[in-house]
Scaffold this motif. Structure first.
Motif, PDB file in Angstrom:
ATOM      1  N   ALA A   1       0.812  -1.220   0.000  1.00  0.00           N
ATOM      2  CA  ALA A   1       0.000   0.000   0.000  1.00  0.00           C
ATOM      3  C   ALA A   1       0.842   1.264   0.000  1.00  0.00           C
ATOM      4  O   ALA A   1       0.360   2.340  -0.367  1.00  0.00           O
ATOM      5  CB  ALA A   1      -0.943   0.001   1.200  1.00  0.00           C
ATOM      6  N   THR A   2       2.116   1.154   0.400  1.00  0.00           N
ATOM      7  CA  THR A   2       2.984   2.336   0.458  1.00  0.00           C
ATOM      8  C   THR A   2       3.789   2.546  -0.820  1.00  0.00           C
ATOM      9  O   THR A   2       4.474   3.547  -0.950  1.00  0.00           O
ATOM     10  CB  THR A   2       3.963   2.207   1.639  1.00  0.00           C
ATOM     11  N   ASP A   3       3.722   1.592  -1.744  1.00  0.00           N
ATOM     12  CA  ASP A   3       4.486   1.676  -2.993  1.00  0.00           C
ATOM     13  C   ASP A   3       3.511   1.797  -4.160  1.00  0.00           C
ATOM     14  O   ASP A   3       2.960   0.808  -4.643  1.00  0.00           O
ATOM     15  CB  ASP A   3       5.362   0.426  -3.155  1.00  0.00           C
ATOM     16  N   THR A   4       3.275   3.020  -4.603  1.00  0.00           N
ATOM     17  CA  THR A   4       2.242   3.278  -5.611  1.00  0.00           C
ATOM     18  C   THR A   4       2.532   2.566  -6.928  1.00  0.00           C
ATOM     19  O   THR A   4       1.623   1.980  -7.540  1.00  0.00           O
ATOM     20  CB  THR A   4       2.112   4.791  -5.858  1.00  0.00           C
ATOM     21  N   LYS A   5       3.775   2.593  -7.379  1.00  0.00           N
ATOM     22  CA  LYS A   5       4.100   1.968  -8.674  1.00  0.00           C
ATOM     23  C   LYS A   5       3.837   0.469  -8.640  1.00  0.00           C
ATOM     24  O   LYS A   5       3.230  -0.093  -9.564  1.00  0.00           O
ATOM     25  CB  LYS A   5       5.561   2.255  -9.041  1.00  0.00           C
ATOM     26  N   ARG A   6       4.309  -0.195  -7.584  1.00  0.00           N
ATOM     27  CA  ARG A   6       4.117  -1.649  -7.473  1.00  0.00           C
ATOM     28  C   ARG A   6       2.635  -1.978  -7.310  1.00  0.00           C
ATOM     29  O   ARG A   6       2.131  -2.950  -7.887  1.00  0.00           O
ATOM     30  CB  ARG A   6       4.924  -2.174  -6.287  1.00  0.00           C
ATOM     31  N   PHE A   7       1.937  -1.160  -6.548  1.00  0.00           N
ATOM     32  CA  PHE A   7       0.509  -1.370  -6.313  1.00  0.00           C
ATOM     33  C   PHE A   7      -0.272  -1.265  -7.628  1.00  0.00           C
ATOM     34  O   PHE A   7      -1.090  -2.135  -7.949  1.00  0.00           O
ATOM     35  CB  PHE A   7       0.007  -0.321  -5.315  1.00  0.00           C
ATOM     36  N   LEU A   8      -0.014  -0.222  -8.388  1.00  0.00           N
ATOM     37  CA  LEU A   8      -0.728  -0.033  -9.661  1.00  0.00           C
ATOM     38  C   LEU A   8      -0.361  -1.121 -10.659  1.00  0.00           C
ATOM     39  O   LEU A   8      -1.229  -1.620 -11.399  1.00  0.00           O
ATOM     40  CB  LEU A   8      -0.413   1.347 -10.236  1.00  0.00           C
ATOM     41  N   PHE A   9       0.912  -1.502 -10.695  1.00  0.00           N
ATOM     42  CA  PHE A   9       1.357  -2.531 -11.639  1.00  0.00           C
ATOM     43  C   PHE A   9       0.634  -3.849 -11.382  1.00  0.00           C
ATOM     44  O   PHE A   9       0.053  -4.449 -12.305  1.00  0.00           O
ATOM     45  CB  PHE A   9       2.871  -2.721 -11.534  1.00  0.00           C
ATOM     46  N   LEU A  10       0.642  -4.308 -10.128  1.00  0.00           N
ATOM     47  CA  LEU A  10      -0.019  -5.576  -9.803  1.00  0.00           C
ATOM     48  C   LEU A  10      -1.530  -5.492 -10.026  1.00  0.00           C
ATOM     49  O   LEU A  10      -2.148  -6.434 -10.527  1.00  0.00           O
ATOM     50  CB  LEU A  10       0.264  -5.965  -8.356  1.00  0.00           C
ATOM     51  N   THR A  11      -2.129  -4.362  -9.677  1.00  0.00           N
ATOM     52  CA  THR A  11      -3.570  -4.188  -9.833  1.00  0.00           C
ATOM     53  C   THR A  11      -3.983  -4.292 -11.298  1.00  0.00           C
ATOM     54  O   THR A  11      -4.912  -5.025 -11.651  1.00  0.00           O
ATOM     55  CB  THR A  11      -4.015  -2.833  -9.263  1.00  0.00           C
ATOM     56  N   LEU A  12      -3.282  -3.563 -12.158  1.00  0.00           N
ATOM     57  CA  LEU A  12      -3.643  -3.539 -13.579  1.00  0.00           C
ATOM     58  C   LEU A  12      -3.345  -4.877 -14.252  1.00  0.00           C
ATOM     59  O   LEU A  12      -4.126  -5.339 -15.099  1.00  0.00           O
ATOM     60  CB  LEU A  12      -2.889  -2.405 -14.287  1.00  0.00           C
ATOM     61  N   VAL A  13      -2.241  -5.516 -13.887  1.00  0.00           N
ATOM     62  CA  VAL A  13      -1.900  -6.816 -14.482  1.00  0.00           C
ATOM     63  C   VAL A  13      -2.940  -7.869 -14.111  1.00  0.00           C
ATOM     64  O   VAL A  13      -3.389  -8.650 -14.967  1.00  0.00           O
ATOM     65  CB  VAL A  13      -0.490  -7.267 -14.039  1.00  0.00           C
ATOM     66  N   LEU A  14      -3.353  -7.901 -12.845  1.00  0.00           N
ATOM     67  CA  LEU A  14      -4.355  -8.877 -12.417  1.00  0.00           C
ATOM     68  C   LEU A  14      -5.699  -8.646 -13.112  1.00  0.00           C
ATOM     69  O   LEU A  14      -6.373  -9.600 -13.517  1.00  0.00           O
ATOM     70  CB  LEU A  14      -4.540  -8.816 -10.899  1.00  0.00           C
ATOM     71  N   LEU A  15      -6.099  -7.389 -13.263  1.00  0.00           N
ATOM     72  CA  LEU A  15      -7.345  -7.098 -13.973  1.00  0.00           C
ATOM     73  C   LEU A  15      -7.259  -7.543 -15.423  1.00  0.00           C
ATOM     74  O   LEU A  15      -8.203  -8.142 -15.966  1.00  0.00           O
ATOM     75  CB  LEU A  15      -7.645  -5.595 -13.904  1.00  0.00           C
ATOM     76  N   ALA A  16      -6.121  -7.271 -16.059  1.00  0.00           N
ATOM     77  CA  ALA A  16      -5.949  -7.645 -17.464  1.00  0.00           C
ATOM     78  C   ALA A  16      -5.974  -9.161 -17.640  1.00  0.00           C
ATOM     79  O   ALA A  16      -6.626  -9.686 -18.558  1.00  0.00           O
ATOM     80  CB  ALA A  16      -4.634  -7.069 -17.998  1.00  0.00           C
ATOM     81  N   ILE A  17      -5.278  -9.886 -16.761  1.00  0.00           N
ATOM     82  CA  ILE A  17      -5.247 -11.352 -16.844  1.00  0.00           C
ATOM     83  C   ILE A  17      -6.652 -11.930 -16.645  1.00  0.00           C
ATOM     84  O   ILE A  17      -7.089 -12.824 -17.391  1.00  0.00           O
ATOM     85  CB  ILE A  17      -4.273 -11.931 -15.805  1.00  0.00           C
ATOM     86  N   SER A  18      -7.376 -11.421 -15.650  1.00  0.00           N
ATOM     87  CA  SER A  18      -8.729 -11.913 -15.382  1.00  0.00           C
ATOM     88  C   SER A  18      -9.641 -11.662 -16.579  1.00  0.00           C
ATOM     89  O   SER A  18     -10.415 -12.547 -16.985  1.00  0.00           O
ATOM     90  CB  SER A  18      -9.303 -11.232 -14.134  1.00  0.00           C
ATOM     91  N   TYR A  19      -9.548 -10.472 -17.160  1.00  0.00           N
ATOM     92  CA  TYR A  19     -10.392 -10.124 -18.311  1.00  0.00           C
ATOM     93  C   TYR A  19     -10.081 -11.002 -19.515  1.00  0.00           C
ATOM     94  O   TYR A  19     -10.988 -11.576 -20.139  1.00  0.00           O
ATOM     95  CB  TYR A  19     -10.200  -8.643 -18.654  1.00  0.00           C
ATOM     96  N   LEU A  20      -8.797 -11.128 -19.846  1.00  0.00           N
ATOM     97  CA  LEU A  20      -8.405 -11.914 -21.025  1.00  0.00           C
ATOM     98  C   LEU A  20      -8.760 -13.387 -20.851  1.00  0.00           C
ATOM     99  O   LEU A  20      -9.208 -14.045 -21.803  1.00  0.00           O
ATOM    100  CB  LEU A  20      -6.906 -11.749 -21.286  1.00  0.00           C
ATOM    101  N   ALA A  21      -8.576 -13.908 -19.648  1.00  0.00           N
ATOM    102  CA  ALA A  21      -8.915 -15.311 -19.400  1.00  0.00           C
ATOM    103  C   ALA A  21     -10.420 -15.537 -19.510  1.00  0.00           C
ATOM    104  O   ALA A  21     -10.867 -16.554 -20.051  1.00  0.00           O
ATOM    105  CB  ALA A  21      -8.416 -15.736 -18.022  1.00  0.00           C
ATOM    106  N   ALA A  22     -11.217 -14.582 -19.001  1.00  0.00           N
ATOM    107  CA  ALA A  22     -12.668 -14.720 -19.075  1.00  0.00           C
ATOM    108  C   ALA A  22     -13.162 -14.677 -20.514  1.00  0.00           C
ATOM    109  O   ALA A  22     -14.178 -15.311 -20.850  1.00  0.00           O
ATOM    110  CB  ALA A  22     -13.338 -13.616 -18.257  1.00  0.00           C
ATOM    111  N   ILE A  23     -12.462 -13.953 -21.369  1.00  0.00           N
ATOM    112  CA  ILE A  23     -12.830 -13.902 -22.779  1.00  0.00           C
ATOM    113  C   ILE A  23     -12.390 -15.169 -23.498  1.00  0.00           C
ATOM    114  O   ILE A  23     -13.108 -15.729 -24.338  1.00  0.00           O
ATOM    115  CB  ILE A  23     -12.194 -12.669 -23.465  1.00  0.00           C
ATOM    116  N   ALA A  24     -11.210 -15.664 -23.160  1.00  0.00           N
ATOM    117  CA  ALA A  24     -10.623 -16.802 -23.883  1.00  0.00           C
ATOM    118  C   ALA A  24     -11.187 -18.143 -23.432  1.00  0.00           C
ATOM    119  O   ALA A  24     -11.272 -19.080 -24.227  1.00  0.00           O
ATOM    120  CB  ALA A  24      -9.103 -16.801 -23.706  1.00  0.00           C
TER     121      ALA A  24
END
Length: 434
Positions: free
Chosen positions: A344-367
């Motif tokens: 929670a104290t590292d904005t770059k790492r927090f945003l990176f993991l958040t966006l990657v997980l959302l992208a993986i979940s979305y792409l997997a749900a489509i595929a």
């Protein structure tokens, strides 16, 4: 300002201002725990009543809810006796690096699988699907016709960007208490409408008498009864969120109270939807009750109720998504970056993991068109480990010397029951595939 004036200005205040830590509230914790529990499990509960019968299903729901309460109490007691603030950390204290990795892998497999499944369900509700060539229109297509903007890909993309992304950007679980409260309310709406439809059908004489006990024949064997256990176990698996929610509360005892209230509430919701769903659809109940609500209701009002039920459930799991994502993101970070500062104290790492997980979940749900078979095995493997096997093993290992003889007996029984029922369920599911 003159030089003399600047010299007299202290570089630091004489007394450091106290940083007031704002603790989470008990009602917020109750809503967050209840939302973590309900998830997608509510859809599969009615089918377990068809397999087990009403009385055994009720007893199984009560027993697993009580065991879940015991396992949470074990986890919290050993957590506060040690120095860790995470599930993986407690496992590390008891079993070393291997124990921590086992817990992290189970959370990652369980939660990522659930997040993908949630998006698949949302896509089915909004934009329909075509299983085995049979076309099921989604709500948006029924309302507005088939267009590019209500296709599965676009509808899910809008849902992810405009509903889920703002919620997963919160850095404290307590911040999700209002969305969790709405989620629980939507689950109650889902149950309430289903109950009203079942009571109406009962008064009109359109329901069959539900089986009180299981009926064994050539199609249902004794071992098939064990396949219902992982479904209920998965429906009560929320242990991955015990630490994130618990450590935002002021007192450790508050988490035990929040869990007990939530477990009682969810057990009541589960049994209500199971009983009324079974009354409403009888032996035609599907493993996913939403499929039953997708069928022709026979009237315009019935169709409207079906659509409200499906939409309320889709909105419900949209709001469950950020809670499971929260613990998934924390465990992945702890696994990949164990020596880094808090996420929670590292904005770059927090945003990176958040966006990657959302992208993986979305792409997997489509595929991936269907991961129901994968989800069935979650309850027999990673979910049962998180809910019962790991907490029981921590008690038996007893690195802090705080387990009583009763604790060790309960833990041993919990592990044995979990292993035996899961082994039989896995074997039965594999055998049914061939």
């Amino acid at each position: 300002m003159s030089l003399a004036a600047r010299i007299n200005v202290p570089l630091l205040p004489e007394h450091k201002p106290k940083i007031e830590i704002k603790h989470a509230t008990l009602p917020g914790a109750v809503f967050n725990v209840a939302t973590s529990i309900i998830g997608a499990g509510i859809m599969s509960i009615p089918a377990t009543l068809k397999v087990l019968g009403v009385i055994p299903a009720f007893l199984l729901i009560v027993i697993i809810a009580m065991l879940a309460d015991v396992s949470v109490e074990f986890l919290m007691r050993f957590t506060h006796s040690g120095h860790s603030r995470t599930y993986a950390g407690v496992m590390r204290e008891s079993f070393g690096r291997g124990g921590a990795v086992a817990a992290q892998v189970c959370v990652m497999v369980t939660n990522l699988g659930c997040l993908i499944m949630y998006l698949i369900i949302i896509g089915d509700v909004l934009s329909g699907n075509q299983p085995e060539g049979v076309v099921h229109l989604g709500i948006l297509q029924q309302w507005f016709g088939i267009h590019w903007w209500n296709s599965r890909e676009f509808a899910l993309l809008v849902t992810v960007v405009f509903i889920m992304l703002p919620l997963v950007l919160f850095r404290r679980v307590e911040s999700l208490k209002f969305s969790s409260a709405i989620s629980v309310l939507l689950a109650v709406v889902f149950v309430g409408i289903s109950s009203a439809m079942a009571i109406s059908a009962l008064l009109e004489g359109k329901t069959e008498t539900p089986r009180m006990l299981p009926h064994l024949d050539n199609q249902v064997s004794f071992f098939d009864l064990f396949t219902a256990v992982p479904v209920i176990v998965t429906a009560f698996t929320f242990h991955f969120n015990v630490h994130p929610i618990g450590f935002e509360l002021g007192k450790p005892s508050d988490m035990i109270t929040a869990c007990r209230i939530s477990l009682a509430l969810c057990a009541a919701i589960y049994f209500a939807i199971g009983l009324f769903g079974y009354l409403l659809f009888g032996d035609s109940i599907m493993p996913d009750i939403l499929v039953n609500f997708d069928q022709n209701a026979g009237s315009a009002f019935g169709s409207l109720l079906n659509q409200i039920v499906r939409l309320s459930y889709a909105l419900h799991i949209m709001l469950v998504f950020p809670l499971l994502n929260f613990s998934l993101r924390a465990n992945i970070d702890e696994f990949l970056f164990p020596k880094k500062p808090l996420l929670a104290t590292d904005t770059k790492r927090f945003l990176f993991l958040t966006l990657v997980l959302l992208a993986i979940s979305y792409l997997a749900a489509i595929a991936i068109p269907n991961i129901w078979y994968f989800f069935q095995f979650l309850g027999s493997t990673s979910a049962v480990c998180l809910a019962f096997i790991f907490p029981g093993a921590i008690v038996i290992r007893d690195v802090h010397g705080i387990s009583t003889s009763r604790d060790r007996i309960v833990a041993a029984v919990m592990i044995i029951l979990a292993v035996v029922t899961s082994t039989i369920a896995i074997s039965t599911n594999i055998f049914s595939l061939f």
